[in-house]
Design an enzyme around this catalytic site. Structure first.
Site, PDB file in Angstrom:
ATOM      1  N   ASP A 130     -11.018  -8.264   7.774  1.00 41.64           N
ATOM      2  CA  ASP A 130     -12.366  -8.371   7.196  1.00 41.64           C
ATOM      3  C   ASP A 130     -12.874  -9.810   7.268  1.00 41.64           C
ATOM      4  O   ASP A 130     -14.071 -10.051   7.472  1.00 41.64           O
ATOM      5  CB  ASP A 130     -12.383  -7.893   5.738  1.00 41.64           C
TER       6      ASP A 130
ATOM      7  N   ASP B  68      -5.437  -5.910   6.310  1.00 44.95           N
ATOM      8  CA  ASP B  68      -6.675  -5.393   5.742  1.00 44.95           C
ATOM      9  C   ASP B  68      -7.622  -6.555   5.430  1.00 44.95           C
ATOM     10  O   ASP B  68      -8.788  -6.587   5.850  1.00 44.95           O
ATOM     11  CB  ASP B  68      -6.324  -4.591   4.473  1.00 44.95           C
TER      12      ASP B  68
ATOM     13  N   TYR C  22       0.823  -1.208   0.000  1.00 41.73           N
ATOM     14  CA  TYR C  22       0.000   0.000   0.000  1.00 41.73           C
ATOM     15  C   TYR C  22       0.860   1.262   0.000  1.00 41.73           C
ATOM     16  O   TYR C  22       0.395   2.339   0.371  1.00 41.73           O
ATOM     17  CB  TYR C  22      -0.931   0.025   1.217  1.00 41.73           C
TER      18      TYR C  22
ATOM     19  N   ASP D  51      -1.518 -17.947   4.327  1.00 38.91           N
ATOM     20  CA  ASP D  51      -2.557 -18.777   3.706  1.00 38.91           C
ATOM     21  C   ASP D  51      -3.062 -19.825   4.703  1.00 38.91           C
ATOM     22  O   ASP D  51      -4.268 -20.044   4.838  1.00 38.91           O
ATOM     23  CB  ASP D  51      -2.092 -19.400   2.388  1.00 38.91           C
TER      24      ASP D  51
ATOM     25  N   LYS E  17       4.184 -14.223   4.711  1.00 38.89           N
ATOM     26  CA  LYS E  17       4.336 -15.181   3.617  1.00 38.89           C
ATOM     27  C   LYS E  17       5.821 -15.177   3.210  1.00 38.89           C
ATOM     28  O   LYS E  17       6.180 -14.984   2.040  1.00 38.89           O
ATOM     29  CB  LYS E  17       3.397 -14.748   2.475  1.00 38.89           C
TER      30      LYS E  17
HETATM   31 MG    MG Z   1     -10.543  -2.743   4.248  1.00 35.74          MG
END
Ligand code: MG
Ligand code: NAI
Length: 330
Positions: free
Chosen positions: A231, A227, A120, A203, A171
């Protein structure tokens, strides 16, 4: 001195759940001074700028900021706002509540997400008609800063009680250089501070968390992973309407629900205010008013348990009815 809080409703249900959260804060002692500011799609349509300079300056200079959500301009708004408050960690607790139908009612985890770099960091390019690239940035300093925060977080007893230490999710078996560095620095900091830390590949974590969330407590992870995985955790506890978050820096912070503008229900007055109200509780606690934060959380829990509830939690109450019930329980 009265603390000053920048309030940015943004777009969509941000305009419904942030006023609800402010109503709750106004029912509390201490008193705060609220300064409102614009950001998001609507202000971009009106002025050409999604994040006016005044809004950035206010977020940077007030004691804390409460933000709702922005629509298409979300990245243009939230990334600079996180920078304005100097945030290096995004704290995202995800826990199930009595009375709320959850896929995994035993879930109680806190994600500590790296908040400045990873994928990001904005280094994307379209190099030809065929090729686009993204440069992933990982520094030892940001990785260590996050891990140091995680060590303090668990030492202060702020993690869920059922697990000591923290789990580094990464990872590094594939992204050996970037996640390799993240993993190595995080584990080294934990070792230096005598904090228990284990690790999990991202994973495998995405399978193991829903199968048995009680294996985890505090989870330390890179930006994108935090992120997405938080969720996923929202799905285990009853949806995005419940998850608050804090973007914490060294001397400033911004609080926001994890959810977005929810265009499918915006304007109907039926959004769940819980995530925004719990974000406000984290803000109050961050400013040192721990008891006031606890009172808000207790009131929210009582309403989640006994109702009224909004449609996302299979109820039929409006945002205003749920907010009034929370204030009533205060
Ligand atoms: Mg989000
Ligand atoms: P979303 O979080 O807005 O909505 C996803 C689903 O969850 C929808 O069905 C929505 O109705 C439901 N939902 C979310 N919050 C709720 C609440 N408080 N009460 C009841 N139901 C709720 O995510 P989506 O649909 O992916 O994105 C919509 C817009 O929001 C996009 O423009 C996106 O860019 C933006 N967004 C902004 C964020 C931010 O400003 N930090 C974060 C995530 C998305």
């Amino acid at each position: 001195m009265t603390e000053r809080i920048t309030v940015i409703e943004g777009d969509g249900i941000g305009r419904e759940v942030i006023p609800a959260a402010i109503d709750v804060l106004e029912a509390l002692t201490p008193e705060f001074e609220f300064v409102t500011a614009d950001a998001g799609d609507a202000v971009k349509d009106a002025t050409g700028e999604a994040l006016p300079a005044e809004t950035y300056e206010l977020a940077a200079s007030t004691d804390a900021t409460l933000f709702g959500a922005a629509g298409d301009t979300a990245a243009d708004v939230i990334l600079p706002l996180r920078e304005a408050v100097g945030s290096f960690v995004n704290v995202r607790p995800a826990r199930a509540y009595p009375g709320v139908d959850a896929l995994r009612p035993e879930t109680d985890v806190v994600f500590l997400r790296e908040n400045t770099e990873g994928v990001y960091s904005g280094h994307e390019a379209r190099l030809s008609d065929d090729l686009s690239t993204l440069t992933r940035v990982v520094t030892a300093s940001a990785s260590r800063e996050l891990a140091e925060y995680a060590c303090e977080f668990v030492a202060d007893g702020r993690g869920p009680g059922h697990r000591d230490g923290f789990t580094v999710v990464h990872k590094a078996n594939v992204m050996r250089e970037t996640d390799g560095r993240f993993r190595e620095e995080a584990l080294a900091v934990a070792d230096d501070r005598d904090v228990d830390a284990d690790e999990e590949l991202m994973d495998a974590f995405a399978t193991k968390l829903p199968l048995d969330p009680t294996q985890y407590g505090v989870i330390v992870c890179p930006n994108l992973a935090g992120d997405v995985l938080s969720d996923l955790a929202a799905g285990l506890v009853g949806g995005l309407g419940l998850l608050p978050s804090a973007n914490v820096g060294h001397d400033n912070a911004l609080f926001e629900p994890v959810h977005g503008t929810a265009p499918d229900i915006a304007g109907e007055g039926v959004a769940n205010p819980t995530a925004a109200v719990l974000s406000a509780a984290m803000l109050v606690e961050y400013l040192g008013h721990v008891e006031a934060g606890d009172r808000v959380r207790d009131a929210v829990e009582s309403v989640l348990s006994d109702g009224p509830r909004t449609g996302d939690l299979d109820g039929d109450a409006t945002t205003d009815e749920v907010t009034a019930a929370i204030i009533d329980r205060l």
